[in-house]
Design a protein around this motif. Structure first.
Motif, PDB file in Angstrom:
ATOM      1  N   GLU A  15      -4.679 -47.575  -4.072  1.00  0.00           N
ATOM      2  CA  GLU A  15      -3.227 -47.565  -3.760  1.00  0.00           C
ATOM      3  C   GLU A  15      -2.687 -48.665  -3.045  1.00  0.00           C
ATOM      4  OE1 GLU A  15      -3.118 -42.497  -2.924  1.00  0.00           O
ATOM      5  OE2 GLU A  15      -3.263 -44.015  -1.197  1.00  0.00           O
ATOM      6  N   GLN A  16      -3.381 -49.597  -2.469  1.00  0.00           N
ATOM      7  CA  GLN A  16      -2.900 -50.596  -1.538  1.00  0.00           C
ATOM      8  C   GLN A  16      -2.574 -51.620  -2.716  1.00  0.00           C
ATOM      9  OE1 GLN A  16      -2.491 -51.639   1.672  1.00  0.00           O
ATOM     10  NE2 GLN A  16      -1.324 -53.371   0.622  1.00  0.00           N
ATOM     11  N   ILE A  17      -3.555 -52.013  -3.816  1.00  0.00           N
ATOM     12  CA  ILE A  17      -3.207 -52.903  -4.581  1.00  0.00           C
ATOM     13  C   ILE A  17      -2.181 -52.287  -5.657  1.00  0.00           C
ATOM     14  CG2 ILE A  17      -4.115 -53.660  -7.112  1.00  0.00           C
ATOM     15  CD1 ILE A  17      -7.176 -53.359  -5.714  1.00  0.00           C
ATOM     16  N   LEU A  18      -1.979 -50.797  -5.774  1.00  0.00           N
ATOM     17  CA  LEU A  18      -0.575 -50.582  -6.624  1.00  0.00           C
ATOM     18  C   LEU A  18       0.527 -50.725  -5.728  1.00  0.00           C
ATOM     19  CD1 LEU A  18      -2.172 -47.052  -7.854  1.00  0.00           C
ATOM     20  CD2 LEU A  18      -1.889 -49.249  -9.241  1.00  0.00           C
ATOM     21  N   SER A  19       0.414 -50.407  -4.552  1.00  0.00           N
ATOM     22  CA  SER A  19       1.728 -50.859  -3.879  1.00  0.00           C
ATOM     23  C   SER A  19       2.107 -52.328  -3.943  1.00  0.00           C
ATOM     24  CB  SER A  19       1.276 -50.488  -2.277  1.00  0.00           C
ATOM     25  OG  SER A  19       2.390 -50.938  -1.364  1.00  0.00           O
ATOM     26  N   ASN A  20       0.959 -53.281  -3.769  1.00  0.00           N
ATOM     27  CA  ASN A  20       1.469 -54.676  -4.094  1.00  0.00           C
ATOM     28  C   ASN A  20       2.005 -54.932  -5.491  1.00  0.00           C
ATOM     29  OD1 ASN A  20       0.377 -55.182  -1.650  1.00  0.00           O
ATOM     30  ND2 ASN A  20      -1.361 -55.930  -2.269  1.00  0.00           N
ATOM     31  N   LEU A  21       1.584 -54.133  -6.418  1.00  0.00           N
ATOM     32  CA  LEU A  21       2.049 -54.262  -7.884  1.00  0.00           C
ATOM     33  C   LEU A  21       3.313 -53.409  -7.986  1.00  0.00           C
ATOM     34  CD1 LEU A  21      -1.196 -54.057  -9.881  1.00  0.00           C
ATOM     35  CD2 LEU A  21      -0.178 -56.126  -8.863  1.00  0.00           C
ATOM     36  N   GLY A  22       4.113 -53.097  -7.204  1.00  0.00           N
ATOM     37  CA  GLY A  22       5.189 -52.667  -7.376  1.00  0.00           C
ATOM     38  C   GLY A  22       5.280 -50.998  -7.477  1.00  0.00           C
ATOM     39  N   MET A  23       4.045 -50.502  -7.149  1.00  0.00           N
ATOM     40  CA  MET A  23       3.917 -48.971  -7.196  1.00  0.00           C
ATOM     41  C   MET A  23       3.841 -48.382  -5.707  1.00  0.00           C
ATOM     42  SD  MET A  23       1.763 -48.311 -10.657  1.00  0.00           S
ATOM     43  CE  MET A  23       1.737 -46.643 -10.665  1.00  0.00           C
ATOM     44  N   GLU A  24       4.839 -48.753  -5.075  1.00  0.00           N
ATOM     45  CA  GLU A  24       4.956 -48.485  -3.547  1.00  0.00           C
ATOM     46  C   GLU A  24       4.595 -46.908  -3.044  1.00  0.00           C
ATOM     47  OE1 GLU A  24       7.222 -49.832  -4.943  1.00  0.00           O
ATOM     48  OE2 GLU A  24       7.377 -52.031  -4.186  1.00  0.00           O
ATOM     49  N   ASN A  25       5.038 -46.048  -4.037  1.00  0.00           N
ATOM     50  CA  ASN A  25       5.017 -44.934  -3.757  1.00  0.00           C
ATOM     51  C   ASN A  25       3.896 -43.937  -4.450  1.00  0.00           C
ATOM     52  OD1 ASN A  25       7.507 -44.887  -1.837  1.00  0.00           O
ATOM     53  ND2 ASN A  25       8.494 -44.824  -3.665  1.00  0.00           N
ATOM     54  N   ALA A  26       3.302 -44.448  -5.287  1.00  0.00           N
ATOM     55  CA  ALA A  26       2.094 -43.845  -5.945  1.00  0.00           C
ATOM     56  C   ALA A  26       0.954 -43.472  -4.829  1.00  0.00           C
ATOM     57  CB  ALA A  26       1.361 -44.850  -6.888  1.00  0.00           C
ATOM     58  N   GLN A  27       0.372 -42.294  -5.354  1.00  0.00           N
ATOM     59  CA  GLN A  27      -0.693 -41.690  -4.602  1.00  0.00           C
ATOM     60  C   GLN A  27      -1.655 -41.496  -5.781  1.00  0.00           C
ATOM     61  OE1 GLN A  27       0.371 -38.905  -1.288  1.00  0.00           O
ATOM     62  NE2 GLN A  27       2.304 -38.964  -2.389  1.00  0.00           N
ATOM     63  N   PHE A  28      -2.936 -41.804  -5.440  1.00  0.00           N
ATOM     64  CA  PHE A  28      -3.936 -41.405  -6.416  1.00  0.00           C
ATOM     65  C   PHE A  28      -4.932 -40.763  -5.929  1.00  0.00           C
ATOM     66  CE2 PHE A  28      -7.928 -42.896  -8.457  1.00  0.00           C
ATOM     67  CZ  PHE A  28      -7.399 -42.921  -9.940  1.00  0.00           C
ATOM     68  N   LYS A  29      -5.618 -39.888  -6.832  1.00  0.00           N
ATOM     69  CA  LYS A  29      -6.676 -38.914  -6.170  1.00  0.00           C
ATOM     70  C   LYS A  29      -7.663 -38.652  -7.253  1.00  0.00           C
ATOM     71  CE  LYS A  29      -5.537 -34.764  -4.729  1.00  0.00           C
ATOM     72  NZ  LYS A  29      -4.888 -33.142  -4.656  1.00  0.00           N
ATOM     73  N   VAL A  30      -8.768 -38.852  -6.680  1.00  0.00           N
ATOM     74  CA  VAL A  30     -10.061 -38.458  -7.579  1.00  0.00           C
ATOM     75  C   VAL A  30     -10.508 -37.068  -7.264  1.00  0.00           C
ATOM     76  CG1 VAL A  30     -12.387 -38.905  -7.999  1.00  0.00           C
ATOM     77  CG2 VAL A  30     -10.925 -40.882  -7.332  1.00  0.00           C
ATOM     78  N   GLN A  31     -10.320 -36.211  -8.133  1.00  0.00           N
ATOM     79  CA  GLN A  31     -10.452 -34.734  -7.791  1.00  0.00           C
ATOM     80  C   GLN A  31     -11.876 -34.435  -8.527  1.00  0.00           C
ATOM     81  OE1 GLN A  31      -7.596 -31.530  -8.502  1.00  0.00           O
ATOM     82  NE2 GLN A  31      -8.749 -31.036 -10.515  1.00  0.00           N
ATOM     83  N   ILE A  32     -12.786 -34.060  -7.658  1.00  0.00           N
ATOM     84  CA  ILE A  32     -14.236 -33.576  -7.986  1.00  0.00           C
ATOM     85  C   ILE A  32     -14.295 -31.976  -7.997  1.00  0.00           C
ATOM     86  CG2 ILE A  32     -16.581 -33.736  -7.341  1.00  0.00           C
ATOM     87  CD1 ILE A  32     -16.226 -36.759  -6.796  1.00  0.00           C
TER      88      ILE A  32
END
Length: 553
Positions: free
Chosen positions: A380-397
């Motif tokens: 999420e930190q990398i995605l924020s730096n790449l212009g996806m500031e509001n992106a939330q990522f989840k690994v669902q197990i």
């Protein structure tokens, strides 16, 4: 890593040779200059299908050769499985002949395209916006999490244990099926077995012996008559053979002293007398033995009839075969009688292998759970730096009820692109550009923990600009600290970050067009980046901007 590429007679390339270096490299060039041709050549040498349209000169063969330094990749077992010679500096060559046939070689050993593709997966990873859908593939999602969790040794043990467990379950089910079938035939088989057991079959050829005994008993009277007649002929007074031989012996004894020949005749007559006496004794003895016995004859006939009936019943032609049938029936009967023990042992094996497999699967799940939180935060930190500031990522197990090839977990990558939006599968909620950045972020994280093959990004930065383009370049540059990264780009910010800069261009010679690839020096890089910034008419400001970008690098 890819160390060099040589191309002859491919598409618009007449002759091309380029060396690559470790770290982050960029390839630039105008649209249509031949960057796709370069990718095609790389794909061809690593196992893509070929056709005659790839030949620049239809009368000559096409040769593409790539050198890879693979000493750090632990690929010895892969080469062993493919029966190839392992070399730290591996050379892969592909030839396309004017006849349409193609040949492939790894370290000068001919290989099939399938084998070449198996090697390709470990050497070069090509990414573009069109193939980032691999992110939605379950195999890749498991691969990412397990790489971060360092589950490789455990997964190897787990897959072996799972195979043993499946075999144990299969054997138990097979045994149950066999037992059910055997139980249905048990009474009949037991009857047949007891029938043969009661027959007391003998290993020797009993039928032949019985037939001889029956023959003797059936002709007992004739045998006795002829034996007695033979005794009478031998012992009758005056005219019997014994009496005549006595006279012969007596006559020859009178002249034996006159000559050695007469003495020899006398000895021979004595021998005949002795032999005859022995014969008469045996004739008398045998005649006393012979007697008619209808009861014994009947018993022997019944025994012979029994053996023939049994042979007919079991479709065999000898007592030896009957004995083999008896052994088979014994095993079938024993299988049912020993069923409880066999089923108990098979059940124990299933339980034992299940326990081992379960323990390994639980360890794998535990390791996965440990890395998810950190992976989410980093990505999420990398995605924020790449212009996806509001992106939330989840690994669902999600826990599975039964073992899968990956353990007891169902792993899914989910994304919420905007604040307040629901999580959804990547292929449904992420755009092509977002998928590209997610893939870039994941590769960035993986490069720190796994020795990845060379990655070639094909215009993965399409559709972005400004600060985001710079951030993408920063990520790829950081990845280059741990591995070889090559990117094809149209963005000057991305190009300026490269450790090495290559340019693809077309050149018209007479009636022919050729594609070339060259390594740019510092001055050439300034001009190339300036042209990317402001077009072919490079302004002073564009040159100064290019110098500024390159000095930052």
């Amino acid at each position: 890593m890819l160390t060099s590429l040589t191309v002859q007679n491919y598409a618009l390339i007449k002759q091309l040779q380029v060396d690559f270096t470790q770290g982050y490299s960029v390839i630039t060039g105008e649209t249509g200059a031949g960057k796709s041709i370069l990718l095609g050549a790389l794909g061809l040498v690593l196992g893509n299908r070929a056709d005659l349209s790839h030949l620049k000169d239809k009368e000559k063969k096409c040769i593409i050769e790539a050198e890879f330094q693979i000493g750090a990749y632990d690929l010895e077992s892969v080469f062993d499985d493919l029966e190839l010679d392992y070399e730290a500096l591996t050379i892969i060559r592909r030839e396309l002949l004017p006849s349409g046939k193609s040949r492939a070689f790894v370290n000068d050993t001919p290989v099939s395209l399938k084998a070449l593709q198996s090697v390709k997966e470990r050497l070069l990873d090509i990414h573009s916006q069109h193939n980032t859908m691999a992110l939605s593939d379950k195999f890749y999602q498991y691969y990412v999490i397990d790489a971060l969790a360092e589950n490789a040794p455990l997964l190897l043990s787990y897959k072996k244990a799972l195979k043993q467990h499946k075999n144990a379950v299969k054997q138990l089910e097979l045994l149950k099926t066999q037992q059910e079938e055997a139980q249905q035939q048990y009474d009949y088989n037991l009857h047949l077995y007891k029938e043969l057991e009661t027959a007391k079959l003998k290993e020797v050829d009993e039928v032949e012996t019985l037939e001889k005994e029956i023959e003797k008993l059936a002709h007992a009277e004739d045998i006795q008559i002829n034996l007695l007649e033979s005794v009478q002929l031998s012992t009758e007074e005056e005219i019997g053979v014994q009496s005549l031989l006595n006279k012969l012996e007596n006559a020859l004894s009178k002249i034996a002293s006159y000559d050695e020949q007469y003495a020899d005749l006398y000895q021979r007559s004595k021998s005949l007398k002795i032999e005859l006496d022995d014969l008469v004794f045996e004739l008398e003895k045998q005649s006393e033995k012979v007697e008619s016995n209808p009861e014994e004859l009947e018993e022997l006939n019944q025994r012979l009839t029994l053996l023939f009936d049994l042979q007919k019943k079991h479709f065999v032609s000898s007592v030896e075969e009957l004995i083999a049938v008896k052994k088979q029936l014994s095993e079938k009967v024993k299988q049912v009688e020993d069923a409880a023990d066999a089923l108990q042992n098979a059940t124990k094996e299933v339980d034992s292998t299940h326990k081992i497999t379960l323990e390994l699967a639980q360890k794998i799940s535990k390791n996965r759970a440990k890395v998810i939180k950190k992976f989410k935060a980093e990505l999420e930190q990398i995605l924020s730096n790449l212009g996806m500031e509001n992106a939330q990522f989840k690994v669902q197990i999600t826990a599975l009820k039964n073992f899968s090839e990956y353990g007891l977990d169902d792993v899914s990558f989910l994304l919420a692109s905007n604040k307040g939006s629901d999580y959804g599968p990547l292929k449904k909620v992420a755009s092509g550009g977002e998928l590209s950045r997610i893939m870039l972020g994941i590769k960035m994280i993986l490069s720190r923990v796994v020795k990845l093959p060379t990655i070639l990004f094909d215009e993965i930065d399409t559709g972005v600009s400004g600060e985001v383009a710079t951030k993408i370049a920063d990520v790829m540059q950081a990845m280059g600290d741990n591995m070889q990264v090559i990117t094809i780009t149209h963005l000057p910010q991305v190009a300026a970050k490269g450790k090495q800069h290559y340019k693809v261009y077309k050149e018209v010679k007479g009636q022919e067009t050729e594609t070339h690839l060259i390594t740019l020096n510092q001055e050439q890089r300034i001009n190339e980046v300036a042209e990317m910034l402001g077009g072919k008419e490079k302004t002073q400001s564009a040159i100064e901007h290019a110098q500024q970008l390159l000095s930052i690098n």
